[in-house]
Design an enzyme around this catalytic site. Structure first.
Site, PDB file in Angstrom:
ATOM      1  N   HIS A  52       0.861  -1.182   0.000  1.00 33.48           N
ATOM      2  CA  HIS A  52       0.000   0.000   0.000  1.00 33.48           C
ATOM      3  C   HIS A  52       0.897   1.231   0.000  1.00 33.48           C
ATOM      4  CE1 HIS A  52      -2.857   3.006   1.388  1.00 33.48           C
ATOM      5  NE2 HIS A  52      -3.837   2.139   1.306  1.00 33.48           N
ATOM      6  N   HIS A  86       0.234   2.431  11.877  1.00 32.74           N
ATOM      7  CA  HIS A  86       1.332   3.393  11.903  1.00 32.74           C
ATOM      8  C   HIS A  86       1.176   4.420  13.016  1.00 32.74           C
ATOM      9  CE1 HIS A  86      -1.690   5.538   9.521  1.00 32.74           C
ATOM     10  NE2 HIS A  86      -0.984   6.662   9.611  1.00 32.74           N
ATOM     11  N   GLU A 134      -4.046  13.552  12.350  1.00 27.33           N
ATOM     12  CA  GLU A 134      -5.041  13.251  11.330  1.00 27.33           C
ATOM     13  C   GLU A 134      -6.461  13.377  11.876  1.00 27.33           C
ATOM     14  OE1 GLU A 134      -4.143   9.293  10.091  1.00 27.33           O
ATOM     15  OE2 GLU A 134      -2.047   9.745   9.614  1.00 27.33           O
ATOM     16  N   HIS A 145      -6.624  11.247  15.341  1.00 30.23           N
ATOM     17  CA  HIS A 145      -5.397  10.599  15.807  1.00 30.23           C
ATOM     18  C   HIS A 145      -4.311  11.662  15.746  1.00 30.23           C
ATOM     19  CE1 HIS A 145      -7.872   7.366  13.915  1.00 30.23           C
ATOM     20  NE2 HIS A 145      -7.643   6.811  15.098  1.00 30.23           N
ATOM     21  N   HIS A 154      -2.541   3.955  15.246  1.00 33.22           N
ATOM     22  CA  HIS A 154      -3.849   3.613  14.695  1.00 33.22           C
ATOM     23  C   HIS A 154      -3.671   2.763  13.445  1.00 33.22           C
ATOM     24  CE1 HIS A 154      -2.540   7.427  12.930  1.00 33.22           C
ATOM     25  NE2 HIS A 154      -3.272   7.155  11.867  1.00 33.22           N
TER      26      HIS A 154
END
Length: 479
Positions: free
Chosen positions: A330, A373, A379, A403, A409
């Protein structure tokens, strides 16, 4: 008293037969911009950051100069500057407005108002009382039946970062509204504002023309531009970002090359329209983290023509062209950035706006959702519609999560199991639109966020079922 009039691209009954016609010139060229405007029903000009030109009455724009001794139609010339006069050309933001009265005639002294206590700005003036960690909320309830709440009174700040007075950071907010801003307008001197409807379309009436914004679209109103929010489909709910820093711009593409993911031509700007109204209009002003109010004796939406590159715009998020891995792993979520507000540190944003829209997942040998991560950037996420692949339960349209810096998270337990055990055939994610406002600064929840009726106090429990999978045995081919 003069008869009230509304003319221009949004008003079919213009003062002149050509009132609905708009000219478009500048960096993209007259033909290109006019062609794109025609594709949007003749109401919009196309091209991010272009030098647009538009007039609601033929000949209202002076030819060959900005400030003639006498402007056409007896208008007043006024420059609206979104940057310092001496900013580099590629960063210089300004538009020339030709209006019935100058803004100096409109605005007098403004008195501080306490009518929107839910709208707070950075820095945080109080502790929220929440523990440090990951937080998530359900949708903010709509106003009760019969309760009249317009956009200004319906803004609720969820988190803040930085300092509005120092022009750094952002405020992440939600709004709920049951009424249009009839006879009222708003000017934000602290920040440019990004609006994302989640329920119910909006019409933004601005000094430079009108934008209609539906669910799945965004609108950005630059700092200092006067506007009003009208509801087109009944009660509305959505998200708002106050960007205190540098204006949003398209991100650099680097090795992606010259095209995508958000095409400049898909950003639409309003054509000129104006109101010649003697009805009083209340004006709200956001300045220094506080809200002020005055009453104008006429409508502030009296700009007959304008040209420049400092103007509100809209963008359909469904036109975003996602790019991702076609082999393994990803990519970093920054690949999904639509707009960015740069900071003084190259490559580190004051704010990024990121979307997770319809796309194909095809990566091989790969855990396809976003990986677990911890991040320097903090965020704030929202969901406009559908389901987010990394949070299949609990994260619902109209809700939000936060977060902040270095808070861990990633996918919840059910999402992890599904992604770890499922067949890696090509999968189409469709009917989804999540977004994220990301900043290099820590985001602080507000008191409203702490007391929000939809706060999910057990949110961290979504990771509790993750079990230890280590068994001391090397399985599979890792060559």
């Amino acid at each position: 008293m003069a008869e009230d009039r509304a003319t221009g691209a949004e008003g079919a009954a213009g003062a002149a037969g050509a009132a609905g016609a708009a000219s478009a010139t500048g960096a993209a060229g007259a033909a290109g911009a006019a062609g794109a405007a025609g594709a949007a029903g003749g109401r919009y000009l196309s091209g991010f950051g272009n030098e647009h030109a538009t007039e609601a009455l033929p000949g209202a724009l002076p030819a060959g100069q900005n400030s003639p001794q006498r402007c056409p139609y007896g208008l007043y010339a006024e420059q609206l500057s979104g940057s310092a006069f001496t900013a580099p050309r590629h960063q210089n933001l300004r538009s020339w407005l030709y209006r019935l009265r100058p803004s100096a005639r409109h605005m007098g002294a403004l008195d501080e108002s306490g009518e929107a206590p839910g709208w707070v700005s950075a820095p945080p003036r109080e502790g929220a009382g929440l523990p440090l960690g990951a937080h998530r909320w359900g949708p903010t309830p709509l106003p009760a039946a019969g309760e009249r709440v317009d956009f200004v009174r319906g803004v609720r700040t969820m988190s803040v970062a930085g300092d509005a007075a120092s022009q750094v950071g952002l405020g992440a907010m939600v709004y709920v509204a049951s009424a249009s801003m009839e006879g009222e307008a708003l000017m934000n001197a602290d920040a440019e504002m990004m609006l994302l409807p989640q329920l119910g379309a909006l019409r933004l009436r601005t000094e430079l023309g009108a934008l209609e914004v539906g669910v799945g679209e965004l609108a950005v109103v630059p700092r200092g531009v006067i506007f009003a929010v009208d509801l087109l489909e009944g009660p509305s709910r959505g998200y708002v970002c106050e960007n205190y820093g540098q204006p949003f711009t398209l991100p650099e593409l680097g090795t992606i090359g010259a095209n995508g993911p958000a095409a400049p031509r898909d950003f639409l700007y309003p054509t000129a329209s104006f109101e010649d109204s003697a009805a009083p209009c209340g004006l709200w002003a956001r300045w220094g983290g506080r809200l002020f109010h005055t009453t104008l004796d006429r409508s502030p939406f009296d700009v007959v023509a304008w040209h420049g590159n400092y103007a509100p715009y809209k963008y359909d998020l469904r036109r975003f062209a996602p790019m991702g891995s076609i082999s393994v792993d990803h990519p970093d979520p920054s690949i999904f950035t639509v707009l960015t507000s740069p900071s003084q540190t190259p490559g580190v944003a004051n704010a990024d706006f990121v979307v997770f829209a319809d796309r194909w997942l095809v990566a091989e040998r790969t855990f396809r959702p976003p990986w677990y991560h911890r991040n320097l950037m903090s965020e704030f996420m929202g969901l406009l519609y559908g389901r987010y692949d990394a949070k299949e339960e609990g994260f619902v349209p109209g809700g939000a999560s936060l977060h902040t810096s270095f808070m861990p998270h990633g996918p919840d337990a059910s999402g992890f199991e599904k992604a770890s055990e499922g067949a890696l055939a090509p999968v189409r994610l469709s009917g989804t639109m999540a977004f994220m406002w990301e900043t290099r600064l820590p985001q602080h929840p507000t008191r409203f966020a702490a007391a929000h009726p939809g706060r999910q106090q057990g949110y961290a429990g979504c990771w509790a079922p993750l079990k230890v999978r280590f068994n001391g045995t090397l399985e599979g081919d890792w060559s």
